[in-house]
Write an enzyme that holds these catalytic residues in place. Structure first.
Site, PDB file in Angstrom:
ATOM      1  N   LYS A 159       0.844  -1.206   0.000  1.00  0.00           N
ATOM      2  CA  LYS A 159       0.000   0.000   0.000  1.00  0.00           C
ATOM      3  C   LYS A 159       0.877   1.254   0.000  1.00  0.00           C
ATOM      4  CE  LYS A 159      -3.883  -2.052   2.566  1.00  0.00           C
ATOM      5  NZ  LYS A 159      -4.879  -1.840   3.648  1.00  0.00           N
ATOM      6  N   GLY A 165      -7.956   4.481   0.032  1.00  0.00           N
ATOM      7  CA  GLY A 165      -8.957   4.066  -0.942  1.00  0.00           C
ATOM      8  C   GLY A 165      -8.466   3.026  -1.923  1.00  0.00           C
ATOM      9  N   GLY A 166      -7.317   2.416  -1.626  1.00  0.00           N
ATOM     10  CA  GLY A 166      -6.864   1.310  -2.468  1.00  0.00           C
ATOM     11  C   GLY A 166      -6.081   1.713  -3.700  1.00  0.00           C
ATOM     12  N   GLU A 201       1.155  -4.793   4.483  1.00  0.00           N
ATOM     13  CA  GLU A 201       0.235  -5.301   5.491  1.00  0.00           C
ATOM     14  C   GLU A 201      -0.056  -6.734   5.153  1.00  0.00           C
ATOM     15  OE1 GLU A 201      -2.676  -1.794   7.132  1.00  0.00           O
ATOM     16  OE2 GLU A 201      -3.536  -3.242   5.760  1.00  0.00           O
ATOM     17  N   GLU A 289      -7.617   2.412   7.944  1.00  0.00           N
ATOM     18  CA  GLU A 289      -7.314   3.824   7.755  1.00  0.00           C
ATOM     19  C   GLU A 289      -8.476   4.674   8.230  1.00  0.00           C
ATOM     20  OE1 GLU A 289      -7.893   5.022   3.279  1.00  0.00           O
ATOM     21  OE2 GLU A 289      -6.793   3.147   3.305  1.00  0.00           O
ATOM     22  N   ARG A 293     -13.118  13.150   5.978  1.00  0.00           N
ATOM     23  CA  ARG A 293     -14.053  13.929   5.154  1.00  0.00           C
ATOM     24  C   ARG A 293     -15.440  13.288   5.251  1.00  0.00           C
ATOM     25  NH1 ARG A 293     -11.621  10.102   1.713  1.00  0.00           N
ATOM     26  NH2 ARG A 293     -13.218   8.622   1.100  1.00  0.00           N
TER      27      ARG A 293
HETATM   28  C1  MV4 Z   1      -7.016  -4.565   2.787  1.00  0.00           C
HETATM   29  C2  MV4 Z   1      -7.710  -5.757   2.438  1.00  0.00           C
HETATM   30  C3  MV4 Z   1      -7.195  -6.958   2.916  1.00  0.00           C
HETATM   31  N1  MV4 Z   1      -6.073  -6.975   3.679  1.00  0.00           N
HETATM   32  N2  MV4 Z   1      -5.913  -4.640   3.565  1.00  0.00           N
HETATM   33  C4  MV4 Z   1      -9.383  -1.591  -0.083  1.00  0.00           C
HETATM   34  C5  MV4 Z   1      -9.608  -0.111   0.062  1.00  0.00           C
HETATM   35  C6  MV4 Z   1      -8.719   0.335   1.173  1.00  0.00           C
HETATM   36  N3  MV4 Z   1      -9.295   1.378   1.948  1.00  0.00           N
HETATM   37  C7  MV4 Z   1      -8.466  -0.878   1.969  1.00  0.00           C
HETATM   38  N4  MV4 Z   1      -8.831  -2.008   1.161  1.00  0.00           N
HETATM   39  C8  MV4 Z   1      -8.526  -3.259   1.567  1.00  0.00           C
HETATM   40  N5  MV4 Z   1      -7.427  -3.376   2.373  1.00  0.00           N
HETATM   41  C9  MV4 Z   1      -5.459  -5.812   3.979  1.00  0.00           C
HETATM   42  N6  MV4 Z   1      -4.341  -5.849   4.719  1.00  0.00           N
HETATM   43  C10 MV4 Z   1      -8.856  -5.648   1.647  1.00  0.00           C
HETATM   44  C11 MV4 Z   1      -9.274  -4.396   1.202  1.00  0.00           C
HETATM   45  C12 MV4 Z   1     -10.487  -4.335   0.426  1.00  0.00           C
HETATM   46  C13 MV4 Z   1     -10.617  -4.960  -0.836  1.00  0.00           C
HETATM   47  C14 MV4 Z   1      -9.565  -5.671  -1.442  1.00  0.00           C
HETATM   48  C15 MV4 Z   1      -9.718  -6.294  -2.689  1.00  0.00           C
HETATM   49  C16 MV4 Z   1     -10.953  -6.200  -3.361  1.00  0.00           C
HETATM   50  C17 MV4 Z   1     -12.009  -5.505  -2.792  1.00  0.00           C
HETATM   51  C18 MV4 Z   1     -11.844  -4.889  -1.528  1.00  0.00           C
HETATM   52  C19 MV4 Z   1     -12.924  -4.191  -0.951  1.00  0.00           C
HETATM   53  C20 MV4 Z   1     -12.777  -3.598   0.276  1.00  0.00           C
HETATM   54  C21 MV4 Z   1     -11.569  -3.666   0.962  1.00  0.00           C
END
Ligand code: MV4
Length: 462
Positions: A159, A165-166, A201, A289, A293
Site C-alpha cells: 500500500k 482508498g486502495g 500489510e 485507515e 471527510r
Molecule cells: C485490505 C484488504 C485486505 N487486507 N488490507 C481496499 C480499500 C482500502 N481502503 C483498503 N482495502 C482493503 N485493504 C489488507 N491488509 C482488503 C481491502 C479491500 C478490498 C480488497 C480487494 C478487493 C475488494 C476490496 C474491498 C474492500 C476492501
C-alpha cells in the site's frame, strides 16, 4: 454563524451541501470549471464563479482560484465535499489563514491520517487493533519490502503511505511477486501522490470492509453513528454500501464503535470522519485507515440514524456542540446505497454524453441524489458517479425489494450506466443472504490482468 459558504466541489455532493445550507439559512457560492457551466450545482447555488478550465488541476484543485473566489464573494466558510481538495491539509490550512472556516477537521488531522503508517502507529499505541505490517515510517526500497514480507508471511498487500482508498494497492503472494510488484506500486504512488513511501500489510482474505461514521465536536465530544458495510467494490471503487452490516451483532457494533470513537479521541479529532476496519471471517477486526471527510456513502447512515451529516458537519465547524450523546443514537431499519456510474459495463470505461431522457424513481424510502437532468451532458473530465440511489426500509429484505423496484423504474437514456449490474447483484443468492466479502464482485467482473494493471491509472479520488 456562517452567512455564506463556498462549495468547493461539483456534482451530487455539491448539491447535497447546497441543500443543507439552504435548510440552515446559509447562502451558497458554487464554483465551476468551463466544462461545468451547465451543471446542476451551478444552477442551484445562490451565486457561482467560474474558476478555470476543465482539467481538475486547473479548477477544482486550484487552491488560489478557489480562495480568491471565496474572498471575492464574501464567504465565511468553505465545504470541500469529498475527493478533490477534501483531504488536502494545505488547502484546509490556506482556508483558515484566509479567514475562511474550513468545514472539516483541522489541517493537522488531515495530514496525520493521510500518513497511513503514522496513523497505524498511533492506533496501535492507543490499543486499536491493526494488522501485522511494516513498522515505523514505511519502506521505499525493494530489499526492505522483502524483509517485511518474509517477517509477515505471504500474502501481503503493498500500500502507498500517502494513499488511501486502495489506489496503487497490490497483492503479493510470494517473495518473487513482491519483488516484481513493489516497484510498480511505488511508481504509481510516485505518479499519484509524489511519494515513494510504501508499507506492507498482511493480506486478510475473505474479509468485510466495515467502516464507522464518527462525529466529533470542537468540545471533545465524540460519538459514532454505527457502521457501513462497503465490501462490494470493483477496482477499489465502492459500488454498493449498506447499514447496518448484515453480519454485525450488537455486541460487535459496540466493540468496534468504541474502537472508532477511541481512534478519534486519541488524536483530538474534530468534525465528521470515518474509521475503516477490516472484519475477518472469525469476527476479529483491524483498523486500516481513517478518512477525514464526508463520504459518498454518508446517506445510508443518515437514513438509519435520522441524522443530517452535512448539516452536522457545518454546525460543528461553527463551533456548536453535538446535540446528543452516544446513548441517544438510535438505529432504525436498513438502508442500502447503489452508486450509479456513467460507464460501459462491458468495457469498464466511463460513458459520458448527453442524457436524453431522465426519470429517477421515487416513493416511500427511495432517495435519489443526482446531478443529472434532461438534456444534461455528462462531461468527460471528472468522476463518472452520476447518481446515488439510497433505499431505506424496516428490514434488509424489504430494502432489497424496494431497491429492485426502484432500479427497474430508473430511466437514464443516452449514456450507459451500471444499473443492469445492480439488478443482477440484487438477484444473487449470496448478496441476498448478506453472505459476501471484498472478493464478491470478481464473480461479475473478473479482475483481469489488464484491469488490475489499469487500477493505477485510475486516479479517481473518492
Ligand atoms: C485490505 C484488504 C485486505 N487486507 N488490507 C481496499 C480499500 C482500502 N481502503 C483498503 N482495502 C482493503 N485493504 C489488507 N491488509 C482488503 C481491502 C479491500 C478490498 C480488497 C480487494 C478487493 C475488494 C476490496 C474491498 C474492500 C476492501
Amino acid at each position: 454563524m456562517f452567512k455564506k459558504l463556498l462549495v468547493a466541489n461539483r456534482g451530487t455532493i455539491a448539491i447535497r451541501i447546497i441543500r443543507a445550507c439552504r435548510e440552515l439559512g446559509i447562502s451558497t457560492v458554487a464554483i465551476y470549471s468551463t466544462a461545468d457551466k451547465e451543471a446542476l450545482h451551478v444552477r442551484m447555488a445562490d451565486e457561482s464563479v467560474c474558476i478555470g478550465p476543465p482539467a481538475a488541476e486547473d479548477s477544482y484543485l486550484n487552491i488560489p482560484s478557489i480562495l480568491s473566489a471565496g474572498l471575492t464573494y464574501g464567504a465565511d466558510a468553505v465545504h470541500p465535499g469529498y475527493g478533490f481538495l477534501s483531504e488536502n491539509g494545505d488547502f484546509a490550512e490556506a482556508c483558515q489563514r484566509s479567514g475562511l472556516q474550513f468545514v472539516g477537521p483541522r489541517a493537522r488531522h488531515i495530514r496525520l491520517m493521510g500518513d497511513k503508517p503514522r496513523a497505524r502507529r498511533i492506533m496501535k499505541r492507543a490499543g486499536v487493533p491493526v494488522l501485522p505490517g511494516s513498522e515505523g515510517k514505511g519502506v521505499t526500497e525493494v530489499r526492505d519490502a522483502l524483509a517485511d514480507g518474509e517477517r509477515l508471511g505471504f500474502p501481503v498487500l503493498i500500500k502507498a503511505a500517502a494513499g488511501g482508498g486502495g489506489k496503487g494497492m497490490r497483492i503479493a503472494h510470494d517473495a518473487k511477486e513482491l519483488e516484481r510488484l513493489f516497484p510498480i506500486a511505488r511508481g504509481e504512488s510516485e505518479a499519484a501522490f509524489s511519494s515513494r513511501t510504501m508499507y506492507l500489510e498482511k493480506y486478510l482474505e475473505r474479509a468485510r470492509h466495515v467502516e464507522f461514521q464518527i462525529l466529533a465536536d470542537s468540545h471533545r465530544s465524540v460519538v459514532h453513528l454505527g457502521e457501513r458495510d462497503c465490501s462490494i467494490q470493483r477496482r477499489h471503487q465502492k459500488v454498493i454500501e449498506e447499514s447496518p452490516c448484515p453480519v454485525l451483532t450488537a455486541r460487535m457494533r459496540e466493540k468496534m464503535g468504541k474502537a472508532a470513537v477511541r481512534a478519534a479521541e486519541v488524536v483530538g479529532y474534530s468534525n465528521v470522519g470515518t474509521v475503516e476496519f477490516l472484519l475477518g471471517p472469525d469476527n476479529e477486526f483491524y483498523f486500516i485507515e481513517m478518512n477525514t471527510r464526508i463520504q459518498v456513502e454518508h446517506g445510508v447512515t443518515e437514513m438509519v440514524t435520522s441524522t443530517d451529516l452535512v448539516k452536522e458537519s457545518i454546525r460543528m465547524a461553527m463551533g456548536e456542540a453535538l446535540g446528543f450523546k452516544q446513548r441517544n443514537v438510535e438505529f432504525r431499519g436498513a438502508s442500502i446505497e447503489f452508486r450509479v456510474y456513467a460507464e460501459d459495463p462491458v468495457r469498464n470505461i466511463p460513458s459520458p454524453g448527453l442524457v436524453s431522457n431522465h426519470h429517477p424513481p421515487g416513493g416511500l424510502g427511495v432517495r435519489v441524489e443526482t446531478a443529472l437532468y434532461d438534456g444534461y451532458r455528462v462531461p468527460v473530465h471528472y468522476d463518472p458517479l452520476v447518481a446515488k440511489l439510497i433505499v431505506h426500509a424496516e428490514t434488509r429484505e424489504l430494502a432489497l425489494a424496494r431497491a429492485r423496484a426502484a432500479l427497474r423504474e430508473y430511466v437514464i437514456d443516452g449514456i450507459k450506466t451500471n444499473i443492469p449490474l445492480h439488478l443482477k447483484i440484487l438477484h444473487d443468492p449470496d448478496f441476498i443472504r448478506g453472505d459476501f466479502s471484498t472478493s464478491f464482485l470478481t464473480r461479475y467482473q473478473p479482475e483481469t490482468h489488464a484491469n488490475a494493471e489499469r487500477t493505477a491509472a485510475d486516479s479517481r479520488a473518492t
